[in-house]
Design an enzyme around this catalytic site. Structure first.
Site, PDB file in Angstrom:
ATOM      1  N   ARG A 231       0.953  -0.723  -0.017  1.00 30.63           N
ATOM      2  CA  ARG A 231      -0.246  -0.166  -0.061  1.00 30.63           C
ATOM      3  C   ARG A 231       1.093   0.873   0.053  1.00 30.63           C
ATOM      4  O   ARG A 231       1.961   1.478   0.449  1.00 30.63           O
ATOM      5  CB  ARG A 231      -0.834  -0.252   1.470  1.00 30.63           C
ATOM      6  N   GLU A 260      -3.173   7.535  -4.934  1.00 22.81           N
ATOM      7  CA  GLU A 260      -2.934   7.165  -6.181  1.00 22.81           C
ATOM      8  C   GLU A 260      -4.513   7.517  -6.864  1.00 22.81           C
ATOM      9  O   GLU A 260      -4.789   6.656  -8.184  1.00 22.81           O
ATOM     10  CB  GLU A 260      -2.649   5.557  -6.421  1.00 22.81           C
ATOM     11  N   HIS A 292      -0.741  -0.628  -9.951  1.00 24.35           N
ATOM     12  CA  HIS A 292      -1.081  -0.888  -8.991  1.00 24.35           C
ATOM     13  C   HIS A 292      -2.014  -2.027  -9.591  1.00 24.35           C
ATOM     14  O   HIS A 292      -2.716  -2.542  -9.489  1.00 24.35           O
ATOM     15  CB  HIS A 292      -2.061  -0.156  -8.231  1.00 24.35           C
TER      16      HIS A 292
HETATM   17  P1  NAI Z   1      -1.598 -11.180   4.983  1.00 22.14           P
HETATM   18  O1  NAI Z   1      -2.076 -10.850   5.819  1.00 22.14           O
HETATM   19  O2  NAI Z   1      -1.731 -12.511   4.721  1.00 22.14           O
HETATM   20  O3  NAI Z   1      -0.299 -10.850   5.905  1.00 22.14           O
HETATM   21  C1  NAI Z   1       0.030  -9.404   6.522  1.00 22.14           C
HETATM   22  C2  NAI Z   1       1.170  -9.807   6.774  1.00 22.14           C
HETATM   23  O4  NAI Z   1       1.670  -8.974   7.754  1.00 22.14           O
HETATM   24  C3  NAI Z   1       0.893 -10.395   8.603  1.00 22.14           C
HETATM   25  O5  NAI Z   1       2.206 -11.997   8.158  1.00 22.14           O
HETATM   26  C4  NAI Z   1       1.003  -9.550   9.327  1.00 22.14           C
HETATM   27  O6  NAI Z   1       1.154 -10.345  10.305  1.00 22.14           O
HETATM   28  C5  NAI Z   1       1.940  -8.702   8.329  1.00 22.14           C
HETATM   29  N1  NAI Z   1       2.037  -7.954   9.671  1.00 22.14           N
HETATM   30  C6  NAI Z   1       0.757  -7.123   9.987  1.00 22.14           C
HETATM   31  N2  NAI Z   1       1.567  -6.004  10.990  1.00 22.14           N
HETATM   32  C7  NAI Z   1       2.344  -5.802  10.818  1.00 22.14           C
HETATM   33  C8  NAI Z   1       4.025  -4.653  10.421  1.00 22.14           C
HETATM   34  N3  NAI Z   1       3.643  -3.601  11.251  1.00 22.14           N
HETATM   35  N4  NAI Z   1       5.000  -4.892  10.355  1.00 22.14           N
HETATM   36  C9  NAI Z   1       5.274  -5.688   9.476  1.00 22.14           C
HETATM   37  N5  NAI Z   1       4.584  -6.685   9.256  1.00 22.14           N
HETATM   38  C10 NAI Z   1       3.318  -6.284   9.923  1.00 22.14           C
HETATM   39  O7  NAI Z   1      -1.695 -10.851   3.819  1.00 22.14           O
HETATM   40  P2  NAI Z   1      -1.344 -10.953   2.298  1.00 22.14           P
HETATM   41  O8  NAI Z   1      -2.161 -11.650   1.222  1.00 22.14           O
HETATM   42  O9  NAI Z   1       0.307 -11.409   2.075  1.00 22.14           O
HETATM   43  O10 NAI Z   1      -0.995  -9.180   1.555  1.00 22.14           O
HETATM   44  C11 NAI Z   1      -0.549  -8.546   1.696  1.00 22.14           C
HETATM   45  C12 NAI Z   1      -0.265  -7.115   1.094  1.00 22.14           C
HETATM   46  O11 NAI Z   1      -0.607  -6.661   0.239  1.00 22.14           O
HETATM   47  C13 NAI Z   1      -2.166  -5.999   1.763  1.00 22.14           C
HETATM   48  O12 NAI Z   1      -2.376  -5.808   2.914  1.00 22.14           O
HETATM   49  C14 NAI Z   1      -2.289  -5.492   0.361  1.00 22.14           C
HETATM   50  O13 NAI Z   1      -2.258  -4.088   1.202  1.00 22.14           O
HETATM   51  C15 NAI Z   1      -1.359  -5.695  -0.657  1.00 22.14           C
HETATM   52  N6  NAI Z   1      -1.632  -6.370  -2.147  1.00 22.14           N
HETATM   53  C16 NAI Z   1      -1.268  -5.311  -3.231  1.00 22.14           C
HETATM   54  C17 NAI Z   1      -2.002  -6.557  -4.465  1.00 22.14           C
HETATM   55  C18 NAI Z   1      -1.448  -5.470  -5.556  1.00 22.14           C
HETATM   56  O14 NAI Z   1      -1.974  -5.946  -6.723  1.00 22.14           O
HETATM   57  N7  NAI Z   1      -0.051  -4.625  -5.312  1.00 22.14           N
HETATM   58  C19 NAI Z   1      -3.049  -7.104  -4.348  1.00 22.14           C
HETATM   59  C20 NAI Z   1      -3.533  -7.981  -3.253  1.00 22.14           C
HETATM   60  C21 NAI Z   1      -2.642  -7.295  -2.123  1.00 22.14           C
END
Ligand code: NAI
Length: 326
Positions: A231, A260, A292
């Site tokens: 993000r 964005e 994105h």
């Molecule tokens: P997820 O929920 O599986 O993993 C997120 C991880 O971040 C978790 O392990 C959590 O403990 C950790 N986390 C929480 N707070 C944190 C902190 N302060 N510092 C470090 N880590 C922390 O989510 P997933 O599916 O891996 O997605 C991650 C991010 O990717 C989403 O939140 C979304 O913003 C982004 N995303 C981007 C896309 C794109 O098209 N560019 C598409 C899908 C997701």
């Protein structure tokens, strides 16, 4: 069930239309984004369906309540663009797509890293101009280097597998370390200090806002590579620009950007660019900004359509709402 579908792109219709018939769901596709001006379009529908650069604030959610809206369907995993508390107060469930293809985003993050490291984005235009000079395109071997992974959830783990395939060492930070992963965890400061490549895979929260800013950039190695597919607000753009001007970064790949909304996903090529930070970022030869699109594979879009419609179907049939955001 009738759904008001905002921010429609041609590919949304291709994947959602045939599947919606199977579920006996009627979708009204609107190309406009969801905002205060367009929320009245939701009238007469049972649910709204929004994407990452749409938003629903408390006032809009109250309007939805008055329209008897029964569900907010997100075509995304992230839900920072919806006032979850307001939705809970109005008893409108918010349903997301928790995971569609972590590999899609991780593979794209790797594509950004490979591109900014080996300058293939610039080589493409140079050779088309029959300029076969390779000056300025020298990169580094990734093999043997250290990758700092921030967030080891689904996408972070997919990225770790790819990075390990490239022979990279992993040092990761996550407030909830995963004991099943064969990687080294360290504090966020140590990750920033030790990594040759930093890749962000944590959600946007109060704690992660501006996780990359002047103070943390100072900790990083000179020549570090920074990739953000999570993000935009994880990075304080002004400080990133300052770091780039100080030649701190070997390369920066950004699939997301703090401002964005209203710009990404749109063809604005005839407009004057009003955002000075975006204009500055686009001017650096070692920065690649994409719109994105990390999620944008056939498999991922198919999965988004499937899960979104399953979520809608659960609402219409009164089934348990597995993907409700709490
Ligand atoms: P997820 O929920 O599986 O993993 C997120 C991880 O971040 C978790 O392990 C959590 O403990 C950790 N986390 C929480 N707070 C944190 C902190 N302060 N510092 C470090 N880590 C922390 O989510 P997933 O599916 O891996 O997605 C991650 C991010 O990717 C989403 O939140 C979304 O913003 C982004 N995303 C981007 C896309 C794109 O098209 N560019 C598409 C899908 C997701």
């Amino acid at each position: 069930m009738k759904i008001a579908f905002y921010s429609t792109k041609p590919y949304d219709r291709i994947y959602f239309e045939p599947m919606s018939e199977e579920y006996d769901i009627k979708i009204h596709f609107f190309e406009v984004p969801c905002n205060e001006e367009t929320i009245p379009l939701a009238k007469g529908h049972d649910a709204v369906c929004i994407f990452v650069n749409d938003y629903l604030n408390a006032q809009m959610i109250h309007e939805l309540k008055e329209m008897d809206c029964k569900a907010i369907l997100l075509r995304s995993a992230g839900f920072n663009h919806v006032d979850i508390k307001a939705a809970a107060a109005c008893e409108i469930p918010v349903l997301r797509v928790p995971s569609y293809s972590p590999e899609a985003v991780a593979e794209f993050a790797m594509a950004l890293l490979l591109t900014v490291n080996r300058h293939t984005h610039r080589a493409y235009t140079r050779t088309r101009d029959f300029n076969m000079n390779i000056n300025g395109f020298m990169g580094i071997d990734l093999h043997g280097k250290t990758a700092g992974v921030v967030g080891t959830g689904k996408i972070g783990q997919a990225m770790i597998r790819i990075l390990q395939g490239f022979g990279m060492k992993i040092v990761a930070y996550d407030p909830y370390p995963n004991p099943n992963l064969d990687i080294e965890y360290a504090s966020i400061e140590e990750v920033f200090q030790r990594a040759d490549v930093i890749t962000l895979h944590c959600p946007s929260t109060r704690e992660t806002k501006h996780i990359v800013q002047a103070k943390t950039i100072e900790l990083m190695k000179d020549g570090v590579y920074l990739i953000n597919t999570s993000r935009g607000d994880l990075i304080r753009t002004e400080d990133l620009i300052e770091g780039l001007l100080q030649k701190k970064f070997g390369g920066v790949g950004l699939d997301v950007y703090d401002e964005e909304g209203g710009v990404f996903y749109e063809d604005r090529s005839n407009d004057i660019m009003e955002d000075p930070n975006l204009a500055r970022l686009l001017s650096f030869p070692n920065v690649l900004v994409t719109s994105h699109m990390g999620f944008f594979t056939r498999e991922a879009v198919q999965a988004i359509a499937e899960v979104t419609l399953k979520n809608a179907d659960a609402v219409q049939k009164g089934l348990p709402l597995e993907n409700a955001v709490q």
